[in-house]
Write a protein that holds these residues in place. Structure first.
Motif, short mmCIF file in Angstrom:
data_model
loop_
_atom_site.label_atom_id
_atom_site.label_comp_id
_atom_site.label_asym_id
_atom_site.label_seq_id
_atom_site.Cartn_x
_atom_site.Cartn_y
_atom_site.Cartn_z
N ASP A 147 -4.40 7.07 -2.00
CA ASP A 147 -3.93 5.75 -1.60
C ASP A 147 -3.97 4.85 -2.83
O ASP A 147 -4.92 4.90 -3.62
CB ASP A 147 -4.85 5.14 -0.53
CG ASP A 147 -4.83 5.94 0.76
OD1 ASP A 147 -3.73 6.27 1.22
OD2 ASP A 147 -5.92 6.24 1.29
N LYS A 156 0.86 -1.18 0.00
CA LYS A 156 0.00 0.00 0.00
C LYS A 156 0.89 1.23 0.00
O LYS A 156 1.93 1.26 0.66
CB LYS A 156 -0.90 0.02 1.21
CG LYS A 156 -1.94 -1.07 1.21
CD LYS A 156 -2.83 -0.99 2.43
CE LYS A 156 -3.82 -2.14 2.42
NZ LYS A 156 -4.71 -2.10 3.57
N GLN A 157 0.48 2.24 -0.75
CA GLN A 157 1.22 3.49 -0.82
C GLN A 157 0.25 4.64 -0.59
O GLN A 157 -0.91 4.56 -0.96
CB GLN A 157 1.86 3.68 -2.19
CG GLN A 157 2.88 2.64 -2.57
CD GLN A 157 3.37 2.86 -3.97
OE1 GLN A 157 2.62 2.69 -4.93
NE2 GLN A 157 4.63 3.24 -4.10
N ARG A 158 0.76 5.72 0.02
CA ARG A 158 -0.05 6.93 0.20
C ARG A 158 0.82 8.13 -0.14
O ARG A 158 1.98 8.20 0.27
CB ARG A 158 -0.53 7.05 1.63
CG ARG A 158 -1.20 8.43 1.89
CD ARG A 158 -1.79 8.53 3.25
NE ARG A 158 -3.15 8.00 3.13
CZ ARG A 158 -4.05 8.04 4.10
NH1 ARG A 158 -3.75 8.55 5.26
NH2 ARG A 158 -5.25 7.55 3.91
N VAL A 217 -4.94 13.64 -1.26
CA VAL A 217 -4.38 12.51 -0.53
C VAL A 217 -4.84 11.27 -1.29
O VAL A 217 -6.05 11.05 -1.44
CB VAL A 217 -4.85 12.47 0.93
CG1 VAL A 217 -4.25 11.26 1.64
CG2 VAL A 217 -4.46 13.76 1.66
N SER A 227 0.60 12.56 -0.38
CA SER A 227 -0.10 13.83 -0.21
C SER A 227 0.53 14.77 -1.21
O SER A 227 1.76 14.85 -1.31
CB SER A 227 0.07 14.37 1.20
OG SER A 227 -0.52 13.51 2.13
N ASN A 272 -8.11 5.13 -3.02
CA ASN A 272 -8.84 6.24 -2.40
C ASN A 272 -8.23 7.54 -2.89
O ASN A 272 -7.03 7.64 -3.07
CB ASN A 272 -8.74 6.14 -0.88
CG ASN A 272 -9.61 7.19 -0.19
OD1 ASN A 272 -10.79 7.33 -0.51
ND2 ASN A 272 -9.03 7.93 0.72
#
Length: 85
Positions: A21, A3-5, A19, A7, A29
């Motif tokens: 995901d 998983k990567q996020r 933001v 901003s 998201n």
């Protein structure tokens, strides 16, 4: 699958921050802070589970009021920050 996020602070548009995901090369998201709520919420819904590369191809280069960019174009720039395997 990792998983990567990210901003991302866009430039030249009303939105203040994205933001995003992602997992497995797909958008999981997208939260948009600021901007045109209805349009951006709709766009966020459409992008869920889309391949990052496909979203970039669809959004990149869209212009808003001759600004040279738009929220969709800035989302494409943000998506380029993901490392896609």
């Amino acid at each position: 699958m990792e998983k990567q996020r990210i901003s991302y602070v866009p430039t030249g548009v009303c939105s203040k921050m994205f933001v995003i995901d992602a997992e497995g090369g797909r958008i999981k998201n997208l939260q948009v802070i600021g901007g045109c709520e209805g349009n951006l919420r709709g766009l966020s819904t459409l992008l869920i589970d889309m391949k990052i590369e496909d979203a970039i191809k669809k959004l990149e280069g869209i212009d808003c009021h001759e600004k040279g960019t738009s929220c969709p174009d800035q989302i494409a720039k943000a998506l380029r920050q993901f490392s896609v395997s």
